[in-house]
Design an enzyme around this catalytic site. Structure first.
Site, PDB file in Angstrom:
ATOM      1  N   PHE A 143       0.733  -1.211   0.249  1.00 28.05           N
ATOM      2  CA  PHE A 143       0.094   0.001  -0.028  1.00 28.05           C
ATOM      3  C   PHE A 143       0.781   1.257  -0.096  1.00 28.05           C
ATOM      4  CE2 PHE A 143       0.891  -1.123   4.280  1.00 28.05           C
ATOM      5  CZ  PHE A 143       1.157   0.149   4.929  1.00 28.05           C
ATOM      6  N   CYS A 144       0.159   2.377  -0.630  1.00 26.30           N
ATOM      7  CA  CYS A 144       0.962   3.584  -0.280  1.00 26.30           C
ATOM      8  C   CYS A 144      -0.182   4.869  -0.202  1.00 26.30           C
ATOM      9  CB  CYS A 144       1.759   4.054  -1.464  1.00 26.30           C
ATOM     10  SG  CYS A 144       0.589   3.833  -3.152  1.00 26.30           S
ATOM     11  N   THR A 145       0.329   6.036  -0.473  1.00 29.79           N
ATOM     12  CA  THR A 145      -0.527   7.215   0.095  1.00 29.79           C
ATOM     13  C   THR A 145      -1.913   7.364  -1.059  1.00 29.79           C
ATOM     14  OG1 THR A 145       1.301   8.439   0.735  1.00 29.79           O
ATOM     15  CG2 THR A 145      -0.796   9.587   0.272  1.00 29.79           C
TER      16      THR A 145
ATOM     17  N   ILE B  17      -3.991   4.695   0.933  1.00 24.57           N
ATOM     18  CA  ILE B  17      -4.743   5.041   2.383  1.00 24.57           C
ATOM     19  C   ILE B  17      -5.694   5.988   2.232  1.00 24.57           C
ATOM     20  CG2 ILE B  17      -3.810   6.138   4.383  1.00 24.57           C
ATOM     21  CD1 ILE B  17      -0.847   5.062   3.376  1.00 24.57           C
TER      22      ILE B  17
END
Length: 309
Positions: free
Chosen positions: A182-184, A211
């Site tokens: 996952f990332c921003t 996120i």
């Protein structure tokens, strides 16, 4: 009754799309003119592999920009995450030409056709709660420091370029497991999954919308997210419901600071924080103090924001 739009009148759009953009250089000036003409500020990155960026403006201006981008060949269905801000979180509008829209430094990857499996925010908790799943945060260490998912592995990278080397060093830990990244906003983990799949791993997943989409859609009482999510604008961080978070930015080193950091004796507004105090000299701190003094003077006089702010 005060509405959400009145409290946060600025519309913020984090967007990206991996797509083959032949002749992307020709898009730069028209896009800059389109945005500037509508009061939009922020940054858009253009490369042969697609578009990436975060911009802010009025609701009408941002809607017009997204509609316009959708008309460009290859950009239909662009991924967008919206949030609000009380004030304009950017100082200017920039459209930049890059080799990659998110820099990993690995040639021949094509996330548009080889990325991992999308997992909707509603299904993410079940995946990362499975003991057979290795959960990896693909963001940089300073971002992870203020918030991440429960049980996630932090590669402690200083830049995304270091991620492939970290994966190579930990390949054995990935063997025989589901890999969830996952990332921003979704872009880094999409490219990260394409890289991991190129190494021969099959069960590779990533959080759709990143996120930001998770915090928007998953109720706080059901959330496995801990802390705030760092964002690359003057809001510094957001929390559940995409409300502005409590993190602040050290103006000396640009590291996000939680409340504990601000209670440290090494913290001085505009001058230093626990993350940079040992790496800076007294001369550096004197220079930062003078810069901060000038910022405060400019604000007191009601003039434009100082360039160092």
């Amino acid at each position: 009754m005060t509405t959400a739009k009145e409290i946060q009148p600025i519309r913020v759009a984090a967007l990206y799309k991996f797509a083959r953009l032949d002749g992307y250089e020709a898009l730069r000036e028209p896009l800059a003119a389109f945005c500037c003409g509508r009061g939009i500020k922020g940054t858009l990155l253009l490369a042969h592999e697609g578009i990436n960026g975060t911009v802010a403006g009025s609701e009408e201006a941002i809607a017009a920009l997204i509609d316009h981008l959708q008309t460009i060949e290859g950009l239909a269905g662009i991924e967008v995450k919206y949030s609000g801000a009380a004030d304009m979180p950017f100082h200017r509008m920039k459209v930049r030409l890059k080799r990659e829209i998110v820099t990993m430094g690995v040639d021949s990857l094509d996330p548009a056709t080889s990325a991992g499996t999308y997992v909707a925010p509603a299904d993410w908790n079940a995946l990362i709660s499975d003991t057979d799943t290795l959960v990896i945060d693909t963001r940089n260490a300073y971002e992870v420091s203020i918030g991440t998912f429960k049980g996630a592995v932090d590669p402690k990278t200083a830049s995304f370029r270091e991620f492939p080397a970290w994966i190579e060093q930990h390949r054995e830990e990935l063997e025989g497991r589901k890999v969830a990244m996952f990332c921003t906003g979704g872009i880094r983990c999409e490219k990260a999954t394409a890289y991991v799949k190129s190494l021969g791993f099959k069960s590779v997943f990533h959080l759709q919308g990143g996120i930001l989409k998770y915090l928007e859609e998953v109720p706080a009482e059901e959330s496995l997210w801990q802390g705030d999510c760092f964002v690359f604008d003057e809001r510094v961080s957001v929390s559940h419901g995409l409300a502005e978070g409590e993190a602040e930015l050290c103006r000396a080193c640009r590291h996000p600071l939680i409340a504990e950091d601000r209670y440290s004796p090494k913290y001085a507004v505009g001058v230093s924080c626990p993350h940079c105090f040992e790496a800076r000299t007294d001369e550096d701190r004197a220079r930062y103090a003078e810069r901060h003094r000038q910022v405060e003077l400019a604000q007191t006089r009601g003039s434009k924001r100082h360039i160092g702010s």
